[in-house]
Design an enzyme around this catalytic site. Structure first.
Site, PDB file in Angstrom:
ATOM      1  N   HIS A 151       0.811  -1.227   0.000  1.00  0.00           N
ATOM      2  CA  HIS A 151       0.000   0.000   0.000  1.00  0.00           C
ATOM      3  C   HIS A 151       0.843   1.277   0.000  1.00  0.00           C
ATOM      4  CE1 HIS A 151       0.108  -0.774   4.528  1.00  0.00           C
ATOM      5  NE2 HIS A 151       0.464   0.495   4.483  1.00  0.00           N
ATOM      6  N   SER A 167       4.527   1.548   8.199  1.00  0.00           N
ATOM      7  CA  SER A 167       4.139   0.568   7.180  1.00  0.00           C
ATOM      8  C   SER A 167       5.300   0.358   6.221  1.00  0.00           C
ATOM      9  CB  SER A 167       2.932   1.075   6.393  1.00  0.00           C
ATOM     10  OG  SER A 167       1.761   1.026   7.156  1.00  0.00           O
TER      11      SER A 167
END
Length: 298
Positions: free
Chosen positions: A128, A255
């Site tokens: 992502h 992330s």
């Protein structure tokens, strides 16, 4: 730009080896498998799950929110007391092999994430971070426009400068379906900056090995001063076919961080950090993931 969506290759035999980069000036890991960080007092065992009542306030927008908005279910969390420690010696290995990411999406919006070198010109990160999925915002979905990579960043200090990439990789499980089990990707640089920073090894390990391992994780959280690197470690909690779960403290912006174990003084990633919840979790390095990583590294 040469962005690529790969179909995961199937392999018949488990990969038992791992790729390992070397670098002078490396911090010495402890024999327990824990990274040595001055002043860090680790609590390695699991802690009680934290009840999430609201999304933590982030100073800088996490790349996960570009795809998921702000649902609590994917919020990265601090498990118990926040005993993360800031890394200030980011100019030495392994800290310089971690990179702060400034991500510009297709619609021009900007986000943050973390990446880590696996070779001279390739970094791993969350899927992502390179490919936005199901954002609900017109013109935002798809491969991001560019990512500014800043290895070993320490606030305003960039000891190895910055390189901007427009060349990314991910797999169809993420790009086509937005499946969290396939949330991983790569950034390919136009330079060989990783030859200066050094890089991490990576490997495929069985369930019992992983659940007996200490997970080390360092990255660039959005709830701390901009561009500062923070470390935490705990024993891995559990594993699934495609995920690794842990109580390592993280927050949005991390992330894409490496979740790695230390074997005979060498550092091998076992997962790509991507999600939070009652336990934080990362995409497990399985045989097909390993195969793609070797390909992307080359």
């Amino acid at each position: 730009m040469s962005n690529t969506v790969e179909t995961e290759a199937a392999v018949l035999v488990r990969q038992e080896n791992a790729e390992q980069g070397t670098s002078p000036g490396a911090a010495e890991p402890l024999s327990t498998g824990l990274e040595f960080v001055e002043g860090y007092q680790p609590m390695l065992e699991s802690v009680a799950a934290v009840e999430l009542t609201a999304e933590p306030e982030l100073v800088f927008p996490d790349a996960a929110h570009a795809s998921f908005g702000l649902p609590t279910v994917v919020a990265e969390t601090v498990q118990g007391p926040d005993d993360r420690v800031q890394i200030t010696t980011t100019g030495v290995y392994p800290w310089r092999a971690h990179a702060s990411l400034e991500i510009t999406a297709a619609d021009g919006s900007r986000w943050i994430g973390t990446g880590w070198f696996i070779g001279p010109h390739t970094l791993m990160t969350a899927g992502h971070c390179v490919f936005i999925k199901n954002s609900g915002v017109v013109g935002r979905d798809g491969f991001v426009r560019s990512i500014k990579v800043m290895p070993g960043r320490n606030g305003a200090t960039l000891p190895f400068g910055a390189v901007t990439s427009t060349d990314f990789r991910t797999v169809r499980g993420w790009a086509d379906n937005g499946d969290q089990n396939y949330d991983y990707g790569a950034i390919v640089l136009p330079t060989d900056l990783g030859a200066t920073t050094g890089w991490f090894g990576f490997g495929v390990y069985d369930d019992s090995t992983l659940t007996d391992s200490i997970g080390n994780l360092s990255g660039y959280p959005g709830d701390k001063p901009a561009g500062t690197q923070w470390f935490h470690a705990r024993k891995l909690v559990s594993v699934g076919p495609r995920k690794v779960y842990y109580d390592i403290d993280t927050m949005g912006g991390q992330s894409g961080s490496a979740v790695y174990r230390i074997v005979n003084g060498q550092r091998y990633a076992v997962a790509v950090h991507a999600y939070g919840g009652s336990s934080n979790s990362g995409t497990r390095i399985t045989d097909p993931v390993f195969t793609n990583m070797v390909s992307w590294k080359a």
